[in-house]
Design a protein around this motif. Structure first.
Motif, PDB file in Angstrom:
ATOM      1  N   THR A  70       0.746  -1.269   0.055  1.00  0.00           N
ATOM      2  CA  THR A  70       0.045   0.126   0.201  1.00  0.00           C
ATOM      3  C   THR A  70       0.829   1.421  -0.209  1.00  0.00           C
ATOM      4  OG1 THR A  70      -0.072   0.206   2.371  1.00  0.00           O
ATOM      5  CG2 THR A  70      -2.064  -1.192   1.278  1.00  0.00           C
ATOM      6  N   VAL A  71       0.231   2.322  -0.519  1.00  0.00           N
ATOM      7  CA  VAL A  71       1.025   3.632  -0.348  1.00  0.00           C
ATOM      8  C   VAL A  71       0.152   4.589   0.480  1.00  0.00           C
ATOM      9  CG1 VAL A  71       0.120   4.634  -2.487  1.00  0.00           C
ATOM     10  CG2 VAL A  71       2.195   5.429  -1.661  1.00  0.00           C
ATOM     11  N   THR A  72       0.710   5.246   1.306  1.00  0.00           N
ATOM     12  CA  THR A  72      -0.170   6.240   2.227  1.00  0.00           C
ATOM     13  C   THR A  72       0.540   7.732   2.289  1.00  0.00           C
ATOM     14  OG1 THR A  72      -0.841   4.554   3.687  1.00  0.00           O
ATOM     15  CG2 THR A  72      -1.165   6.880   4.409  1.00  0.00           C
ATOM     16  N   ASP A  73       0.050   8.750   1.934  1.00  0.00           N
ATOM     17  CA  ASP A  73       0.534  10.012   2.005  1.00  0.00           C
ATOM     18  C   ASP A  73       0.452  10.358   3.515  1.00  0.00           C
ATOM     19  OD1 ASP A  73       0.914  12.732   0.070  1.00  0.00           O
ATOM     20  OD2 ASP A  73       0.384  12.988   2.164  1.00  0.00           O
ATOM     21  N   VAL A  74       1.826  10.903   3.821  1.00  0.00           N
ATOM     22  CA  VAL A  74       1.945  11.261   5.388  1.00  0.00           C
ATOM     23  C   VAL A  74       1.995  12.467   5.587  1.00  0.00           C
ATOM     24  CG1 VAL A  74       2.969   8.862   5.887  1.00  0.00           C
ATOM     25  CG2 VAL A  74       4.266  10.782   5.212  1.00  0.00           C
ATOM     26  N   GLY A  75       1.076  13.345   4.834  1.00  0.00           N
ATOM     27  CA  GLY A  75       1.311  15.020   5.038  1.00  0.00           C
ATOM     28  C   GLY A  75       2.266  15.525   4.348  1.00  0.00           C
ATOM     29  N   SER A  76       2.222  15.230   2.849  1.00  0.00           N
ATOM     30  CA  SER A  76       3.158  15.885   2.186  1.00  0.00           C
ATOM     31  C   SER A  76       2.666  17.179   1.709  1.00  0.00           C
ATOM     32  CB  SER A  76       3.501  15.026   0.903  1.00  0.00           C
ATOM     33  OG  SER A  76       2.362  15.085   0.137  1.00  0.00           O
ATOM     34  N   SER A  77       3.400  17.968   1.380  1.00  0.00           N
ATOM     35  CA  SER A  77       3.092  19.309   0.888  1.00  0.00           C
ATOM     36  C   SER A  77       2.499  19.484  -0.503  1.00  0.00           C
ATOM     37  CB  SER A  77       4.209  20.481   0.689  1.00  0.00           C
ATOM     38  OG  SER A  77       4.809  20.603   2.264  1.00  0.00           O
ATOM     39  N   ASN A  78       2.976  18.570  -1.466  1.00  0.00           N
ATOM     40  CA  ASN A  78       2.599  18.796  -2.790  1.00  0.00           C
ATOM     41  C   ASN A  78       1.790  17.324  -3.141  1.00  0.00           C
ATOM     42  OD1 ASN A  78       3.852  21.379  -3.398  1.00  0.00           O
ATOM     43  ND2 ASN A  78       5.599  20.248  -3.243  1.00  0.00           N
ATOM     44  N   GLY A  79       1.499  16.627  -2.245  1.00  0.00           N
ATOM     45  CA  GLY A  79       0.374  15.546  -2.583  1.00  0.00           C
ATOM     46  C   GLY A  79       1.151  14.207  -3.099  1.00  0.00           C
ATOM     47  N   THR A  80       0.365  13.125  -3.037  1.00  0.00           N
ATOM     48  CA  THR A  80       0.849  11.927  -3.845  1.00  0.00           C
ATOM     49  C   THR A  80      -0.578  11.384  -4.429  1.00  0.00           C
ATOM     50  OG1 THR A  80       1.957  11.392  -1.968  1.00  0.00           O
ATOM     51  CG2 THR A  80       1.404   9.413  -3.190  1.00  0.00           C
ATOM     52  N   ALA A  81      -0.208  10.956  -5.827  1.00  0.00           N
ATOM     53  CA  ALA A  81      -1.349  10.351  -6.280  1.00  0.00           C
ATOM     54  C   ALA A  81      -0.968   8.902  -7.046  1.00  0.00           C
ATOM     55  CB  ALA A  81      -1.656  11.166  -7.708  1.00  0.00           C
ATOM     56  N   VAL A  82      -2.051   8.052  -7.198  1.00  0.00           N
ATOM     57  CA  VAL A  82      -1.974   6.851  -7.843  1.00  0.00           C
ATOM     58  C   VAL A  82      -2.721   6.631  -9.070  1.00  0.00           C
ATOM     59  CG1 VAL A  82      -2.176   4.185  -7.571  1.00  0.00           C
ATOM     60  CG2 VAL A  82      -1.367   5.866  -5.735  1.00  0.00           C
ATOM     61  N   ASN A  83      -2.024   6.524 -10.201  1.00  0.00           N
ATOM     62  CA  ASN A  83      -2.807   6.414 -11.402  1.00  0.00           C
ATOM     63  C   ASN A  83      -3.816   7.745 -11.599  1.00  0.00           C
ATOM     64  OD1 ASN A  83      -1.642   3.874 -12.160  1.00  0.00           O
ATOM     65  ND2 ASN A  83      -3.512   2.860 -10.941  1.00  0.00           N
ATOM     66  N   ASN A  84      -2.948   8.857 -11.264  1.00  0.00           N
ATOM     67  CA  ASN A  84      -3.652  10.142 -11.682  1.00  0.00           C
ATOM     68  C   ASN A  84      -4.573  10.484 -10.759  1.00  0.00           C
ATOM     69  OD1 ASN A  84      -1.856  10.946 -13.664  1.00  0.00           O
ATOM     70  ND2 ASN A  84      -3.356   9.896 -14.715  1.00  0.00           N
ATOM     71  N   LYS A  85      -4.934   9.706  -9.622  1.00  0.00           N
ATOM     72  CA  LYS A  85      -6.049   9.876  -8.591  1.00  0.00           C
ATOM     73  C   LYS A  85      -5.366  10.519  -7.373  1.00  0.00           C
ATOM     74  CE  LYS A  85      -9.403   6.823 -10.430  1.00  0.00           C
ATOM     75  NZ  LYS A  85     -10.176   5.580 -10.095  1.00  0.00           N
ATOM     76  N   SER A  86      -5.515  11.651  -6.870  1.00  0.00           N
ATOM     77  CA  SER A  86      -4.921  12.064  -5.504  1.00  0.00           C
ATOM     78  C   SER A  86      -5.451  11.249  -4.344  1.00  0.00           C
ATOM     79  CB  SER A  86      -5.344  13.533  -5.319  1.00  0.00           C
ATOM     80  OG  SER A  86      -4.759  14.458  -6.230  1.00  0.00           O
ATOM     81  N   LEU A  87      -4.377  11.168  -3.489  1.00  0.00           N
ATOM     82  CA  LEU A  87      -4.483  10.347  -2.231  1.00  0.00           C
ATOM     83  C   LEU A  87      -5.049  11.352  -1.215  1.00  0.00           C
ATOM     84  CD1 LEU A  87      -1.547   7.715  -2.162  1.00  0.00           C
ATOM     85  CD2 LEU A  87      -3.619   7.658  -3.145  1.00  0.00           C
ATOM     86  N   GLU A  88      -5.951  10.836  -0.225  1.00  0.00           N
ATOM     87  CA  GLU A  88      -6.012  11.612   1.073  1.00  0.00           C
ATOM     88  C   GLU A  88      -5.249  11.247   2.027  1.00  0.00           C
ATOM     89  OE1 GLU A  88     -10.209  11.684   2.506  1.00  0.00           O
ATOM     90  OE2 GLU A  88     -10.983  10.915   0.513  1.00  0.00           O
ATOM     91  N   GLU A  89      -4.701  12.393   2.814  1.00  0.00           N
ATOM     92  CA  GLU A  89      -3.652  12.192   3.848  1.00  0.00           C
ATOM     93  C   GLU A  89      -4.067  11.019   4.639  1.00  0.00           C
ATOM     94  OE1 GLU A  89      -1.630  14.346   7.279  1.00  0.00           O
ATOM     95  OE2 GLU A  89      -2.579  15.517   5.938  1.00  0.00           O
ATOM     96  N   GLY A  90      -3.013  10.129   4.924  1.00  0.00           N
ATOM     97  CA  GLY A  90      -3.439   8.937   6.055  1.00  0.00           C
ATOM     98  C   GLY A  90      -4.395   7.594   5.457  1.00  0.00           C
ATOM     99  N   ILE A  91      -4.869   7.812   4.346  1.00  0.00           N
ATOM    100  CA  ILE A  91      -5.505   6.647   3.632  1.00  0.00           C
ATOM    101  C   ILE A  91      -4.846   5.977   2.643  1.00  0.00           C
ATOM    102  CG2 ILE A  91      -7.783   6.050   2.525  1.00  0.00           C
ATOM    103  CD1 ILE A  91      -8.336   7.724   5.071  1.00  0.00           C
TER     104      ILE A  91
END
Length: 163
Positions: A70-91
């Motif tokens: 799994t990949v989880t964004d841990v509060g990044s400034s510029n975000g994380t996306a999987v297959n062009n879909k932005s992740l919600e922090e901590g999910i």
């Protein structure tokens, strides 16, 4: 993945995760890491060190759990996306072979998972696993292409409405 993994205990062993940078300052770099938890960030303290100013010091976390990466964004400034879909922090989002992960605005990495093959697997089990990986790659590419087409359509629609 099919249920035969529980028979051989492969669910407990992390699949080898390989990330190939396809865009951004680290384009061409390959990351192949071991462990159940891999931190992603722009400092050397991170297991996956991405030298990109748009990547936060502590950007994301890759984790092996329940037989999946799994990949989880841990509060990044510029975000994380999987297959062009932005992740919600901590999910956490389950990664499939062939997915693309964007860290920040520029760094795009392709996901390649290699299952752990044990001596207890039959040829049929190994081939079934390989078939599943090919299927996951095709689905991930189709999803990415569909998302790109949708974005293109949205831009075209906006341009037509503005005219």
């Amino acid at each position: 993945m099919q249920n035969f993994d529980s028979k051989v205990g492969a669910e407990e062993l992390p699949a080898v995760l390989r990330l190939q940078a396809t865009a951004g300052p680290c384009e061409g770099t390959s990351y192949s890491k071991a462990g159940n938890v891999l931190t992603v960030g722009r400092t050397r303290a991170s297991k996956v060190h991405i030298k990109d100013p748009a990547v936060s010091e502590k950007h994301a976390e890759l984790r092996w759990e329940g037989g999946h990466w799994t990949v989880t964004d841990v509060g990044s400034s510029n975000g994380t996306a999987v297959n062009n879909k932005s992740l919600e922090e901590g999910i956490p989002v389950v990664l499939k072979d062939g997915d693309t992960i964007q860290f920040g605005s520029d760094s795009l990495l392709a996901v390649q998972k290699t299952p752990v093959v044990t001596d207890h697997m039959t040829v049929e089990q190994h081939l079934s696993l390989e078939r599943e990986l090919v299927k996951q790659r095709l689905v991930a590419r189709a999803e990415q292409h569909a998302n790109e087409l949708l974005e293109s359509w949205k831009k075209t629609k906006q341009q037509l409405l503005a005219a």
